[in-house]
Design a protein around this motif. Structure first.
Motif, PDB file in Angstrom:
ATOM      1  N   ARG A 426       0.819  -1.216   0.000  1.00 44.53           N
ATOM      2  CA  ARG A 426       0.000   0.000   0.000  1.00 44.53           C
ATOM      3  C   ARG A 426       0.848   1.259   0.000  1.00 44.53           C
ATOM      4  NH1 ARG A 426      -3.206  -1.985   5.283  1.00 44.53           N
ATOM      5  NH2 ARG A 426      -4.150  -3.885   4.469  1.00 44.53           N
ATOM      6  N   GLY A 427       2.176   1.085  -0.032  1.00 46.39           N
ATOM      7  CA  GLY A 427       3.064   2.244  -0.053  1.00 46.39           C
ATOM      8  C   GLY A 427       3.297   2.870   1.297  1.00 46.39           C
ATOM      9  N   THR A 428       3.082   2.123   2.391  1.00 45.83           N
ATOM     10  CA  THR A 428       3.297   2.646   3.740  1.00 45.83           C
ATOM     11  C   THR A 428       4.190   1.699   4.527  1.00 45.83           C
ATOM     12  OG1 THR A 428       1.302   1.543   4.585  1.00 45.83           O
ATOM     13  CG2 THR A 428       1.052   3.794   3.765  1.00 45.83           C
ATOM     14  N   GLU A 429       4.671   2.188   5.648  1.00 48.67           N
ATOM     15  CA  GLU A 429       5.508   1.389   6.530  1.00 48.67           C
ATOM     16  C   GLU A 429       4.646   0.689   7.576  1.00 48.67           C
ATOM     17  OE1 GLU A 429       8.801   0.751   6.457  1.00 48.67           O
ATOM     18  OE2 GLU A 429       8.897   1.811   4.548  1.00 48.67           O
ATOM     19  N   PRO A 430       5.057  -0.487   8.037  1.00 50.62           N
ATOM     20  CA  PRO A 430       4.289  -1.191   9.081  1.00 50.62           C
ATOM     21  C   PRO A 430       4.149  -0.330  10.332  1.00 50.62           C
ATOM     22  CG  PRO A 430       5.963  -2.628   8.131  1.00 50.62           C
ATOM     23  CD  PRO A 430       6.226  -1.259   7.593  1.00 50.62           C
ATOM     24  N   ASP A 431       3.010  -0.459  10.981  1.00 52.11           N
ATOM     25  CA  ASP A 431       2.740   0.353  12.157  1.00 52.11           C
ATOM     26  C   ASP A 431       3.271  -0.269  13.439  1.00 52.11           C
ATOM     27  OD1 ASP A 431       0.692  -1.650  11.651  1.00 52.11           O
ATOM     28  OD2 ASP A 431      -0.272  -0.865  13.453  1.00 52.11           O
ATOM     29  N   ARG A 432       3.729  -1.527  13.373  1.00 48.65           N
ATOM     30  CA  ARG A 432       4.234  -2.208  14.564  1.00 48.65           C
ATOM     31  C   ARG A 432       5.076  -3.401  14.148  1.00 48.65           C
ATOM     32  NH1 ARG A 432      -1.111  -5.655  16.584  1.00 48.65           N
ATOM     33  NH2 ARG A 432      -1.879  -6.129  14.480  1.00 48.65           N
ATOM     34  N   TRP A 433       5.818  -3.924  15.105  1.00 47.03           N
ATOM     35  CA  TRP A 433       6.583  -5.151  14.891  1.00 47.03           C
ATOM     36  C   TRP A 433       5.780  -6.335  15.394  1.00 47.03           C
ATOM     37  CZ3 TRP A 433      10.743  -5.035  11.943  1.00 47.03           C
ATOM     38  CH2 TRP A 433      11.455  -3.840  11.813  1.00 47.03           C
ATOM     39  N   ILE A 434       5.806  -7.412  14.637  1.00 48.88           N
ATOM     40  CA  ILE A 434       5.128  -8.643  15.066  1.00 48.88           C
ATOM     41  C   ILE A 434       6.121  -9.446  15.900  1.00 48.88           C
ATOM     42  CG2 ILE A 434       3.903 -10.695  14.328  1.00 48.88           C
ATOM     43  CD1 ILE A 434       2.561  -7.957  13.711  1.00 48.88           C
ATOM     44  N   THR A 435       5.829  -9.574  17.172  1.00 51.18           N
ATOM     45  CA  THR A 435       6.744 -10.213  18.112  1.00 51.18           C
ATOM     46  C   THR A 435       6.245 -11.597  18.512  1.00 51.18           C
ATOM     47  OG1 THR A 435       5.595  -9.270  20.026  1.00 51.18           O
ATOM     48  CG2 THR A 435       7.354  -7.946  19.034  1.00 51.18           C
ATOM     49  N   PRO A 436       7.159 -12.478  18.954  1.00 54.58           N
ATOM     50  CA  PRO A 436       6.721 -13.777  19.477  1.00 54.58           C
ATOM     51  C   PRO A 436       5.741 -13.639  20.632  1.00 54.58           C
ATOM     52  CG  PRO A 436       9.092 -13.789  19.096  1.00 54.58           C
ATOM     53  CD  PRO A 436       8.636 -12.373  18.893  1.00 54.58           C
ATOM     54  N   ARG A 437       5.917 -12.598  21.444  1.00 56.89           N
ATOM     55  CA  ARG A 437       5.021 -12.373  22.581  1.00 56.89           C
ATOM     56  C   ARG A 437       3.584 -12.146  22.110  1.00 56.89           C
ATOM     57  NH1 ARG A 437       6.355  -8.437  27.600  1.00 56.89           N
ATOM     58  NH2 ARG A 437       8.294  -9.548  27.269  1.00 56.89           N
ATOM     59  N   LEU A 438       3.412 -11.343  21.059  1.00 55.64           N
ATOM     60  CA  LEU A 438       2.073 -11.067  20.543  1.00 55.64           C
ATOM     61  C   LEU A 438       1.416 -12.331  20.011  1.00 55.64           C
ATOM     62  CD1 LEU A 438      -0.264  -9.278  19.555  1.00 55.64           C
ATOM     63  CD2 LEU A 438       1.098  -8.769  17.516  1.00 55.64           C
ATOM     64  N   VAL A 439       2.146 -13.102  19.200  1.00 57.89           N
ATOM     65  CA  VAL A 439       1.579 -14.316  18.607  1.00 57.89           C
ATOM     66  C   VAL A 439       1.267 -15.347  19.686  1.00 57.89           C
ATOM     67  CG1 VAL A 439       1.956 -16.165  16.933  1.00 57.89           C
ATOM     68  CG2 VAL A 439       2.793 -13.857  16.443  1.00 57.89           C
ATOM     69  N   LEU A 440       2.134 -15.452  20.679  1.00 56.87           N
ATOM     70  CA  LEU A 440       1.913 -16.397  21.782  1.00 56.87           C
ATOM     71  C   LEU A 440       0.639 -16.067  22.557  1.00 56.87           C
ATOM     72  CD1 LEU A 440       2.857 -18.602  23.851  1.00 56.87           C
ATOM     73  CD2 LEU A 440       4.012 -16.729  25.054  1.00 56.87           C
ATOM     74  N   ILE A 441       0.513 -14.822  23.024  1.00 63.29           N
ATOM     75  CA  ILE A 441      -0.631 -14.444  23.849  1.00 63.29           C
ATOM     76  C   ILE A 441      -1.918 -14.497  23.032  1.00 63.29           C
ATOM     77  CG2 ILE A 441      -1.653 -12.508  25.119  1.00 63.29           C
ATOM     78  CD1 ILE A 441       1.161 -11.813  26.082  1.00 63.29           C
ATOM     79  N   HIS A 442      -1.825 -14.107  21.758  1.00 62.81           N
ATOM     80  CA  HIS A 442      -3.012 -14.150  20.907  1.00 62.81           C
ATOM     81  C   HIS A 442      -3.489 -15.586  20.695  1.00 62.81           C
ATOM     82  CE1 HIS A 442      -4.977 -13.082  16.798  1.00 62.81           C
ATOM     83  NE2 HIS A 442      -5.861 -13.140  17.764  1.00 62.81           N
ATOM     84  N   THR A 443      -2.577 -16.492  20.380  1.00 62.04           N
ATOM     85  CA  THR A 443      -2.966 -17.879  20.145  1.00 62.04           C
ATOM     86  C   THR A 443      -3.455 -18.543  21.428  1.00 62.04           C
ATOM     87  OG1 THR A 443      -1.213 -17.955  18.459  1.00 62.04           O
ATOM     88  CG2 THR A 443      -2.256 -20.032  19.040  1.00 62.04           C
ATOM     89  N   LEU A 444      -2.829 -18.197  22.553  1.00 58.68           N
ATOM     90  CA  LEU A 444      -3.284 -18.730  23.844  1.00 58.68           C
ATOM     91  C   LEU A 444      -4.719 -18.290  24.122  1.00 58.68           C
ATOM     92  CD1 LEU A 444      -2.771 -20.180  26.539  1.00 58.68           C
ATOM     93  CD2 LEU A 444      -1.824 -18.016  27.412  1.00 58.68           C
ATOM     94  N   ALA A 445      -5.038 -17.036  23.820  1.00 57.53           N
ATOM     95  CA  ALA A 445      -6.406 -16.548  24.028  1.00 57.53           C
ATOM     96  C   ALA A 445      -7.395 -17.353  23.207  1.00 57.53           C
ATOM     97  CB  ALA A 445      -6.486 -15.062  23.675  1.00 57.53           C
ATOM     98  N   HIS A 446      -7.053 -17.671  21.958  1.00 60.04           N
ATOM     99  CA  HIS A 446      -7.946 -18.464  21.109  1.00 60.04           C
ATOM    100  C   HIS A 446      -8.122 -19.873  21.675  1.00 60.04           C
ATOM    101  CE1 HIS A 446      -8.398 -16.195  17.113  1.00 60.04           C
ATOM    102  NE2 HIS A 446      -7.997 -15.334  18.021  1.00 60.04           N
ATOM    103  N   ALA A 447      -7.042 -20.472  22.135  1.00 61.08           N
ATOM    104  CA  ALA A 447      -7.129 -21.825  22.688  1.00 61.08           C
ATOM    105  C   ALA A 447      -8.022 -21.854  23.923  1.00 61.08           C
ATOM    106  CB  ALA A 447      -5.725 -22.337  23.027  1.00 61.08           C
ATOM    107  N   ILE A 448      -7.893 -20.840  24.781  1.00 57.43           N
ATOM    108  CA  ILE A 448      -8.700 -20.798  26.003  1.00 57.43           C
ATOM    109  C   ILE A 448     -10.174 -20.555  25.666  1.00 57.43           C
ATOM    110  CG2 ILE A 448      -9.130 -19.477  28.106  1.00 57.43           C
ATOM    111  CD1 ILE A 448      -6.121 -19.059  28.347  1.00 57.43           C
ATOM    112  N   ILE A 449     -10.446 -19.665  24.718  1.00 58.05           N
ATOM    113  CA  ILE A 449     -11.840 -19.406  24.335  1.00 58.05           C
ATOM    114  C   ILE A 449     -12.494 -20.668  23.801  1.00 58.05           C
ATOM    115  CG2 ILE A 449     -13.289 -18.232  22.613  1.00 58.05           C
ATOM    116  CD1 ILE A 449     -11.565 -15.760  23.007  1.00 58.05           C
TER     117      ILE A 449
END
Length: 582
Positions: A426-449
């Protein structure tokens, strides 16, 4: 625009599913929800407030969408879209107004059959939408030399494939719809018309994007951009709820103390006039923009409120958060803190919407407006959710050690690259870095739900995640996502009160350790929209999109439980725990 009620949806759906600019099918007709500047005023009693969110979105308040009990007063207006309709008998395809129908159910007067709205539309990444350019598709962008150009659509019936849907013109040209929905299929044939029909036929914009053909009911035709905030102290407390009732007067008066005394607001209350005046002045500063809140600020404030105890003092509190009684946690889970959120209020506001791709943080250029540019209301449509939840944080020391491992960084690198490419395209820079911490906590939330939907009495679609992830935050809130009475059944808090929390998390991890799509799922390098998932599919960790903050992206169950080749990349795998201990 329809002047009579033609159907109904739930209030929450006017924020998440059928918001402004979206398409809704009612019986055999298709309509689009009109902009909020065309909504009727149906009373101040349906205004809701959340000061921190109001300041962030630069509005004076939020308005609940109309409900059916108003007997037509203030119904949400709609327009007919798509415009092109066909007769199921003859296949004749033309604009709705050419059929001689202006209101009600459209019919072919020759064959006495109800007309079928166009199955296809075109959208662009800037939020524009228009009817599919059948004429230009048949003629490959050229009008041809004939003078007869009546269009027909024919389904051969051999299969449901697009190649068996044929568009023909009376001039003799015929072409199937095969390939019409592909990216770039309309290059050189049609350009974006910049149409914004939900705002009016005169609300067009200059646009140089190539439109993309889509089926009318495809999920990519409309994505809601919803902002939300929890009501936390002090805004959840009784003093601010009292101020809310009299805010129209208190917000404008020049003699604040005299007004508070005249209204006898402190009479019989556990707080005095000085405290009320101070609370009013604080809210005035927020509404004047003197206290600025970014989305990161909102989350940081909520994280602190959830980590601290807020006991129940009165029955009109919106926020009660207390630690569990005598809860013993399995140390192998590395759960640092657990809080029972026995009562919470969340306000969800529809800020805008996108087409083709779901919105991402910092994605302002692609957001389509809910109102005309020259007629901005001072409110946004919103709903409030009253419910309960459980807040968990992970051990920061163990988490910091784990996320620095080379194999963990390598595991998450393809997701970070996919996210970067999404923005670069889209011609823009990413707004954040994708970290292992983010993917871990996000996937854990899905597993618990997924696990708690089996144990708590709530379906997964009635639960929602709220992620708190940064260098200093590592938490998640699982809470009820419904705006009706099902939000306070007690099934979520019971997961902690029963003392079964550790066992339920273990069951969640065991459940996702195997997927019916394995070994393909666990061995996947990248998957999902824009390659933003790894080992994640509908058979293991994906959720209804209304339950997920990230639209079912940035997920990888391998980060939780490891893989056969690299079990140590899993934060909860025994080998990962052994490495941390050593």
């Amino acid at each position: 625009m329809s002047r009579n009620s033609i159907g109904g949806v739930r209030r929450a759906q006017l924020i998440t599913t059928y918001g402004v600019g979206s398409l809704i099918a009612v019986e055999s007709n298709s309509y689009m929800i009109a902009g909020i500047d065309r909504w009727s005023d149906y009373g101040d009693e349906h205004i809701i407030h959340e000061p921190r969110l109001q300041q962030q979105l630069r509005v004076r308040g939020f308005r609940l969408p109309p409900a059916s009990q108003y007997e037509g007063r203030g119904d949400v207006p709609v327009i007919r879209f798509p415009i092109w309709h066909s007769c199921p008998e003859s296949g004749t395809l033309k604009e709705h107004w050419k059929w001689g129908n202006h209101r009600g159910t459209a019919k072919c007067k020759v064959h006495d059959r109800e007309l079928v709205p166009s199955r296809f539309v075109v959208c662009c990444g800037n939020g524009h939408i228009d009817d599919f350019p059948y004429f230009r598709w048949v003629h490959a962008g050229s009008p041809g030399t004939g003078t007869e150009h009546e269009m027909t659509i024919e389904a051969t019936g051999r299969s449901a494939a697009l190649r068996d849907i044929v568009i023909a013109c009376k001039c003799g040209k015929r072409v199937s719809m095969e390939g019409a929905l592909g990216k770039g299929a309309l290059k050189g044939i049609a350009r974006c018309t910049g149409q914004r029909p939900w705002l009016g036929s005169d609300q067009t914009q200059e646009c140089d994007e190539i439109p993309r053909g889509m089926q009318r009911g495809a999920s990519g035709v409309w994505f809601s951009a919803v902002r939300s905030a929890l009501s936390i102290p002090p805004w959840s407390e009784a003093i601010h709820k009292l101020i809310e009732k009299h805010w129209k007067t208190l917000s404008k008066t020049r003699h604040l103390r005299d007004t508070v005394e005249d209204l006898e607001l402190a009479k019989g209350k556990p707080f005095g006039i000085d405290e009320i005046v101070g609370a009013v002045e604080q809210r005035r500063r927020i509404e004047a923009g003197l206290e600025d809140y970014s989305e990161a600020d909102l989350k940081a404030q909520e994280y602190q409120a959830l980590a601290n105890t807020t006991p129940e003092i009165s029955g009109d509190q919106d926020f009660v958060c207390v630690p569990p009684d005598n809860l013993e946690l399995d140390p192998t889970l590395a759960v640092d803190q657990v809080m029972r959120v026995k009562r919470l209020r969340e306000v969800r506001a529809l800020e805008a919407f996108t087409r083709i791709e779901s919105p991402t943080p910092g994605d302002g250029k692609r957001l389509a407006s809910l109102h005309r540019d020259d007629d901005r209301p001072d409110w946004l449509p919103a709903i409030e959710v009253i419910g309960e939840g459980v807040f968990l944080t992970l051990d920061q020391r163990r988490l910091a050690e784990w996320e620095q491992r080379p194999e963990v960084i390598d595991r998450i690198a393809p997701l970070g690259e996919g996210y970067r490419q999404r923005f670069l395209s889209r011609g823009t820079e990413p707004d954040r870095w994708i970290t292992p911490r983010l993917v871990l906590i996000h996937t854990l939330a899905h597993a618990i739900i997924n696990e708690w939907s089996l144990d708590s009495g709530y379906p997964a679609a009635s639960l929602r995640e709220r992620l708190y992830v940064s260098d200093t935050m590592a938490g998640l809130l699982i809470y009820t996502a419904t705006s009706d009475s099902a939000g306070s059944l007690g099934g979520i808090v019971a997961q902690v009160e029963s003392g079964d929390l550790s066992a339920s998390i273990h069951r969640a991890l065991n459940r996702i350790s195997w997927c019916s799509a394995d070994p393909l799922c666990i061995e996947t390098q990248v998957s999902g929209v824009d390659n933003l998932n790894r080992a994640a599919c509908h058979a293991c960790v994906l959720l209804p999109e209304t339950s997920c903050e990230e639209y079912n992206t940035l997920l990888d169950r391998g980060i939780l439980i490891g893989t056969h080749e690299e079990p140590q990349v899993g934060f909860f795998s025994s080998k990962a725990a052994d490495l941390t201990a050593s």
